[in-house]
Every structure is written in structure tokens, then in C-alpha cells.
Motif scaffolding. Structure first.
Motif, PDB file in Angstrom:
ATOM      1  N   PRO A 131       6.583   2.284  10.039  1.00 33.52           N
ATOM      2  CA  PRO A 131       6.741   3.613   8.843  1.00 33.52           C
ATOM      3  C   PRO A 131       8.256   3.572   8.578  1.00 33.52           C
ATOM      4  N   VAL A 132       9.174   3.656   9.491  1.00 28.89           N
ATOM      5  CA  VAL A 132      10.630   3.483   9.293  1.00 28.89           C
ATOM      6  C   VAL A 132      11.155   2.408   8.442  1.00 28.89           C
ATOM      7  N   ILE A 133      10.486   1.009   8.775  1.00 22.94           N
ATOM      8  CA  ILE A 133      11.051   0.003   8.114  1.00 22.94           C
ATOM      9  C   ILE A 133      10.506  -0.249   6.800  1.00 22.94           C
ATOM     10  N   TYR A 134       8.995  -0.298   6.679  1.00 25.21           N
ATOM     11  CA  TYR A 134       8.489  -0.513   5.512  1.00 25.21           C
ATOM     12  C   TYR A 134       8.420   1.023   4.472  1.00 25.21           C
ATOM     13  N   GLY A 135       8.583   1.946   5.245  1.00 22.37           N
ATOM     14  CA  GLY A 135       8.684   3.090   4.378  1.00 22.37           C
ATOM     15  C   GLY A 135       9.651   3.386   3.673  1.00 22.37           C
ATOM     16  N   GLY A 136      10.750   2.916   4.310  1.00 25.23           N
ATOM     17  CA  GLY A 136      12.109   2.793   3.885  1.00 25.23           C
ATOM     18  C   GLY A 136      12.291   1.865   2.550  1.00 25.23           C
ATOM     19  N   LEU A 137      11.738   0.550   2.904  1.00 20.00           N
ATOM     20  CA  LEU A 137      11.819  -0.107   1.806  1.00 20.00           C
ATOM     21  C   LEU A 137      10.794   0.092   0.635  1.00 20.00           C
ATOM     22  N   ALA A 138       9.624   0.816   0.680  1.00 17.93           N
ATOM     23  CA  ALA A 138       9.040   1.201  -0.318  1.00 17.93           C
ATOM     24  C   ALA A 138       9.549   2.389  -1.091  1.00 17.93           C
ATOM     25  N   ALA A 139      10.220   3.274  -0.334  1.00 21.15           N
ATOM     26  CA  ALA A 139      10.738   4.553  -0.654  1.00 21.15           C
ATOM     27  C   ALA A 139      12.073   3.707  -2.015  1.00 21.15           C
ATOM     28  N   LYS A 140      12.684   3.022  -1.398  1.00 25.47           N
ATOM     29  CA  LYS A 140      13.955   2.371  -2.203  1.00 25.47           C
ATOM     30  C   LYS A 140      13.226   1.857  -3.562  1.00 25.47           C
ATOM     31  N   PHE A 141      12.116   1.097  -3.496  1.00 26.61           N
ATOM     32  CA  PHE A 141      11.362   0.335  -4.774  1.00 26.61           C
ATOM     33  C   PHE A 141      11.059   1.522  -5.519  1.00 26.61           C
ATOM     34  N   CYS A 142      10.556   2.598  -5.060  1.00 25.04           N
ATOM     35  CA  CYS A 142      10.030   3.713  -5.728  1.00 25.04           C
ATOM     36  C   CYS A 142      10.909   4.813  -6.294  1.00 25.04           C
ATOM     37  N   ASN A 143      12.220   4.562  -5.855  1.00 24.51           N
ATOM     38  CA  ASN A 143      13.299   5.273  -6.273  1.00 24.51           C
ATOM     39  C   ASN A 143      13.413   6.759  -5.862  1.00 24.51           C
ATOM     40  N   VAL A 144      12.709   7.027  -4.389  1.00 26.37           N
ATOM     41  CA  VAL A 144      12.700   8.330  -3.806  1.00 26.37           C
ATOM     42  C   VAL A 144      14.178   8.764  -3.696  1.00 26.37           C
ATOM     43  N   GLU A 145      14.234  10.033  -3.993  1.00 25.74           N
ATOM     44  CA  GLU A 145      15.753  10.475  -3.968  1.00 25.74           C
ATOM     45  C   GLU A 145      16.371  10.779  -2.637  1.00 25.74           C
ATOM     46  N   LYS A 146      15.482  11.117  -1.731  1.00 26.77           N
ATOM     47  CA  LYS A 146      15.936  11.424  -0.122  1.00 26.77           C
ATOM     48  C   LYS A 146      15.012  10.701   0.761  1.00 26.77           C
ATOM     49  N   ILE A 147      15.582   9.780   1.656  1.00 27.14           N
ATOM     50  CA  ILE A 147      15.124   8.989   2.775  1.00 27.14           C
ATOM     51  C   ILE A 147      15.412   9.440   4.179  1.00 27.14           C
TER      52      ILE A 147
ATOM     53  N   ASP B 285       0.756  -1.186  -0.046  1.00 24.29           N
ATOM     54  CA  ASP B 285       0.071  -0.002   0.014  1.00 24.29           C
ATOM     55  C   ASP B 285       1.007   1.372   0.126  1.00 24.29           C
ATOM     56  N   ILE B 286       1.887   1.129   0.794  1.00 21.61           N
ATOM     57  CA  ILE B 286       3.049   2.351   0.668  1.00 21.61           C
ATOM     58  C   ILE B 286       3.213   2.595  -0.568  1.00 21.61           C
ATOM     59  N   ASN B 287       3.823   1.486  -1.168  1.00 23.69           N
ATOM     60  CA  ASN B 287       4.644   1.402  -2.576  1.00 23.69           C
ATOM     61  C   ASN B 287       3.697   2.091  -3.505  1.00 23.69           C
ATOM     62  N   LYS B 288       2.342   1.731  -3.419  1.00 19.55           N
ATOM     63  CA  LYS B 288       1.294   2.267  -4.240  1.00 19.55           C
ATOM     64  C   LYS B 288       0.982   3.769  -4.082  1.00 19.55           C
ATOM     65  N   LYS B 289       1.207   4.288  -2.884  1.00 17.29           N
ATOM     66  CA  LYS B 289       0.758   5.714  -2.644  1.00 17.29           C
ATOM     67  C   LYS B 289       2.173   6.413  -3.100  1.00 17.29           C
ATOM     68  N   LEU B 290       3.368   5.873  -2.842  1.00 22.90           N
ATOM     69  CA  LEU B 290       4.468   6.661  -3.302  1.00 22.90           C
ATOM     70  C   LEU B 290       4.573   6.677  -4.772  1.00 22.90           C
ATOM     71  N   ARG B 291       3.990   5.660  -5.489  1.00 18.10           N
ATOM     72  CA  ARG B 291       4.193   5.609  -7.236  1.00 18.10           C
ATOM     73  C   ARG B 291       3.231   6.668  -7.529  1.00 18.10           C
ATOM     74  N   TYR B 292       2.147   6.946  -6.918  1.00 16.66           N
ATOM     75  CA  TYR B 292       1.078   7.594  -7.283  1.00 16.66           C
ATOM     76  C   TYR B 292       1.398   9.062  -7.204  1.00 16.66           C
ATOM     77  N   TYR B 293       2.049   9.579  -5.841  1.00 15.20           N
ATOM     78  CA  TYR B 293       2.630  10.877  -5.409  1.00 15.20           C
ATOM     79  C   TYR B 293       3.914  11.065  -5.862  1.00 15.20           C
ATOM     80  N   LYS B 294       4.550  10.221  -6.284  1.00 11.17           N
ATOM     81  CA  LYS B 294       5.763  10.548  -6.638  1.00 11.17           C
ATOM     82  C   LYS B 294       6.898  11.611  -5.927  1.00 11.17           C
ATOM     83  N   PRO B 295       6.904  11.303  -4.630  1.00  6.21           N
ATOM     84  CA  PRO B 295       7.695  12.543  -3.808  1.00  6.21           C
ATOM     85  C   PRO B 295       9.091  12.349  -3.974  1.00  6.21           C
ATOM     86  N   ASP B 296       9.710  13.378  -3.731  1.00  8.37           N
ATOM     87  CA  ASP B 296      11.190  13.662  -3.745  1.00  8.37           C
ATOM     88  C   ASP B 296      11.853  13.188  -2.669  1.00  8.37           C
ATOM     89  N   ILE B 297      11.255  13.223  -1.575  1.00 10.97           N
ATOM     90  CA  ILE B 297      11.610  13.232  -0.147  1.00 10.97           C
ATOM     91  C   ILE B 297      10.599  12.321   0.675  1.00 10.97           C
TER      92      ILE B 297
END
Length: 368
Positions: free
Chosen positions: A94-110, A74-86
Motif C-alpha cells: 500500500p505504501v509503495i503502490y498507493g504512493g505511486l497511484a496518488a502521484k498519478f492522480c494528483n492527490v494533494e497530501k500523501i 486498480d488503486i489508480n482507478k479507485k483514486l480517480r473515482y473517489y478523488k480524495p484530497d488525502i
């Protein structure tokens, strides 16, 4: 315009703990998206913080692998939709699964914040090993990790969690709004103590009640207040237990209050005998800002707030006699309430003001 996602474990914490940070980021020109599990907080978050709110599928307390996979999805889906830079995440999942999803979605800064290691690190067992490995995986690609006390920073280093390329910083808790939590006059006409926390055992609630029982045998004019919500945590106290002590006069259970300031104002001394691995307890900071002396434990997070004998007293965790003796000092010498309370207020202004805390974090994340 750069977009930043703030990922939280509870929607209420977005307002109470990160509200000022979110407002500053928004004022600085960032497009902020706040995310947390609760669906019914959209209007409250968006009205009070002026940013978009999105609910996520996250179970705070459980350790069901299927549910956690659904969280990552779900986090991955939301990040792909909003395409955040950070992305900025805080609390375990949130730290664990947000960090994983952010990597999958190529978020620039974590970026992540560890607001206390919590109960999972109170003892070394299989669960501790699993969580430490999940933290290591989830934070592997972090640019920055903030810790609220040096004990947690050392803990993560000891467990070899932190990637060598990740910058780590100590920050003074979540900060406190020192104008909102205003200075107050000392209450010495009738001495009262206040414990304000979630009603779970590691917060030291049983120790507080047992110490109150010992003092109550000698003093009928001392009040022991308890404020806070019941909880679904396995270590939670039940309504039957709390109301038994309330009904027999040991404590005065005040329930839950949206605005805790009047309760703090009409209290002499704030008490938190926690043996939970705190970050820096926000309740203590609020009491300090309102000019109250503090009794708390010499344990991670709590010990950061008190200079023993200066603005309160540090006691060993789970030590009922030490807690009773510390409370007795204020009963026998009420002048300490004003003396130590003023010093608490001074520390809050100099060290824990929320604007100073937020500015430090913004600088270290490069979000000025």
C-alpha cells in the motif's frame, strides 16, 4: 468536506489497528474511504467503523510484476473515482503502490506509516535492493512518513529511501485501547506463559517451544500457551508441526480467538521472542495494557516495549538458553509477575494509549 483514503494490506487491520484513527477522522468531519484487498469485509468494516469500504486488487505475499501492475492500475482507478484530497497508506505494497497511484492522480497530501520493515530487511540481498528502490520511488512524493521505531527510521535513511522534502516522525506503535485491554490481577497460582502471533518462524515460535521443552523436563505444573493463525508465508509452521508439540504436551495450542482478552487475563507472563523486523508488536502492547510482564528480544520494535529488569526481560534473538533463563526467573520468583506487570500497565497508559498515539499522528498530518 475533505476526503481521505486509508489504504491497507488487510481489511482486518483497518478494524484492529486503525479503527480508532478512522473513527476520529470521521468525527472530525473527514469523508473517509477505507480500502483493502478482501471483498467480503465490506459489511463488517462499514458497520463497525461507519465509513465506506472499497476492495482493491492486491496480493500481499507475492512478487509477480504483472499482478503488481494490476494493483497500481486498480488503486489508480479507485483514486480517480473517489478523488480524495488525502491518502494515508501503511504496509509495504500500500505504501509503495498507493504512493505511486496518488502521484498519478494528483492527490494533494500523501502520508505513510511503516509498521515494521518486515522480513525483507532481515538480510541484504537482491530482493532487499529491489524493495528499497521501490520504497524510494513510492514514497518520493510523501508529505509525511511515520516510523514505529528508530531502527526502521535509521534503516530507511541508510538506504537513502527518504526524500529530503518528506517529514519523518517516530510514533509509539499503533497504540492500544487501555480501557478495552483492562488491567488484570497477576496469575501466580499456576504459572503460565503465552506467545500470541502469526505462526511463522521469525516470530520465535521454535525458540519458545525449545525453551519450553527444557523447562518441562523439570516442571510439570508450568503451562506454555500458543495462540495464533496458520499462515501462507514461506516461513510458516505447519499444522503437523504445531500439533505434534501440542499432542506431546510441550505447548497448549489454543488456535485463533476473536477476543484474546480472556486468554491474556489468565496468563502470567507474555512472551514474544521475535527476530522479525517489527514496528511495535501490538500483541505486546495488549499484554502490557492488561498488566503482564514481558519477555521479548532486544531487536527492532520489540526492544521499545521493555525496560530490561523493570517490566520484563530483553533477550538476544534466537537465544533459546536466554529465553529459558528469563522464564525461569518468573518461575523461581513469582512475585516478579505482579511487580513487573504493574509497571507494564503504567507504561501502556503513559506511552502507548491509542488516543495519544492517534492525536500525535493527526497533528503531524495537519488533520485536526
Amino acid at each position: 468536506m475533505s476526503r481521505i483514503v486509508i489504504l491497507a494490506h488487510e481489511a482486518e487491520s483497518l478494524i484492529n489497528f486503525r479503527g480508532e484513527l478512522i473513527k476520529v477522522l470521521s468525527q472530525n468531519g473527514y469523508d473517509v474511504i477505507a480500502m483493502a484487498p478482501e471483498q467480503d469485509y465490506r459489511n463488517k468494516v462499514e458497520e463497525q467503523l461507519g465509513v465506506k469500504y472499497e476492495s482493491i486488487n492486491l496480493d500481499n505475499t507475492g512478487m509477480n510484476p504483472l499482478k503488481d501492475l494490476a494493483t497500481i492500475y486498480d488503486i489508480n482507478k479507485k483514486l480517480r473515482y473517489y478523488k480524495p484530497d488525502i491518502i494515508f497508506s501503511y504496509a509495504i505494497k500500500p505504501v509503495i503502490y498507493g504512493g505511486l497511484a496518488a502521484k498519478f492522480c494528483n492527490v494533494e497530501k500523501i502520508h505513510s506509516l511503516i509498521p515494521g520493515a518486515g522480513q525483507v530487511f532481515l538480510s541484504k540481498n537482491l530482493t532487499t535492493k529491489i524493495i528499497s528502490q521501490l520504497y524510494k520511488i513510492g514514497t518520493k512524493n510523501n508529505d509525511t512518513i511515520f516510523f514505529q521505531n528508530p531502527d526502521d527510521q535509521k534503516l530507511f535513511n541508510d538506504y537513502n529511501i527518504i526524500n529530503i522534502n518528506t517529514d519523518t516522525y517516530l510514533v509509539n506503535g499503533s497504540g492500544v485501547k487501555t480501557d478495552y485491554y483492562y488491567n488484570t490481577e497477576p496469575k501466580t497460582d499456576k504459572i503460565s506463559f503465552l506467545l500470541m502471533a502469526r505462526l511463522i518462524r521469525p516470530k520465535g515460535i521454535i525458540e519458545y517451544i525449545k525453551a519450553a521443552e527444557k523447562i518441562n523436563k523439570k516442571k510439570d505444573d508450568i503451562e506454555f500457551k500458543l495462540l495464533g493463525p496458520f499462515h501462507s508465508n514461506p516461513s510458516a509452521l505447519t499444522e503437523t508441526e504445531i500439533y505434534k508439540w501440542h499432542d506431546n504436551g510441550t505447548i497448549n495450542y489454543l488456535g485463533v480467538k476473536e477476543d484474546v482478552r480472556p486468554t491474556i487475563e489468565n496468563t502470567s507472563v507474555f512472551v514474544l521472542p521475535s527476530y522479525y523486523r517489527e514496528g511495535v508488536p501490538r500483541s505486546i502492547l495488549e499484554a502490557m495494557s492488561m498488566g503482564k510482564p514481558i519477555i521479548t528480544t532486544d531487536s527492532p520494535g520489540c526492544r521499545e516495549t521493555v525496560i530490561d529488569g523493570h517490566n520484563g526481560f530483553l533477550i538476544p534473538p534466537k537465544d533459546i538458553i536466554a529465553l529459558k533463563n528469563a522464564m525461569d526467573k518468573f518461575i523461581k520468583k513469582p512475585n516478579l509477575i505482579q511487580e513487573m506487570g504493574q509497571k507494564s500497565r503504567k507504561i501502556a497508559l503513559e506511552k502507548y494509549d491509542v488516543h495519544k498515539v492517534n492525536q500525535f499522528m493527526i497533528e503531524k498530518m495537519g488533520l485536526e
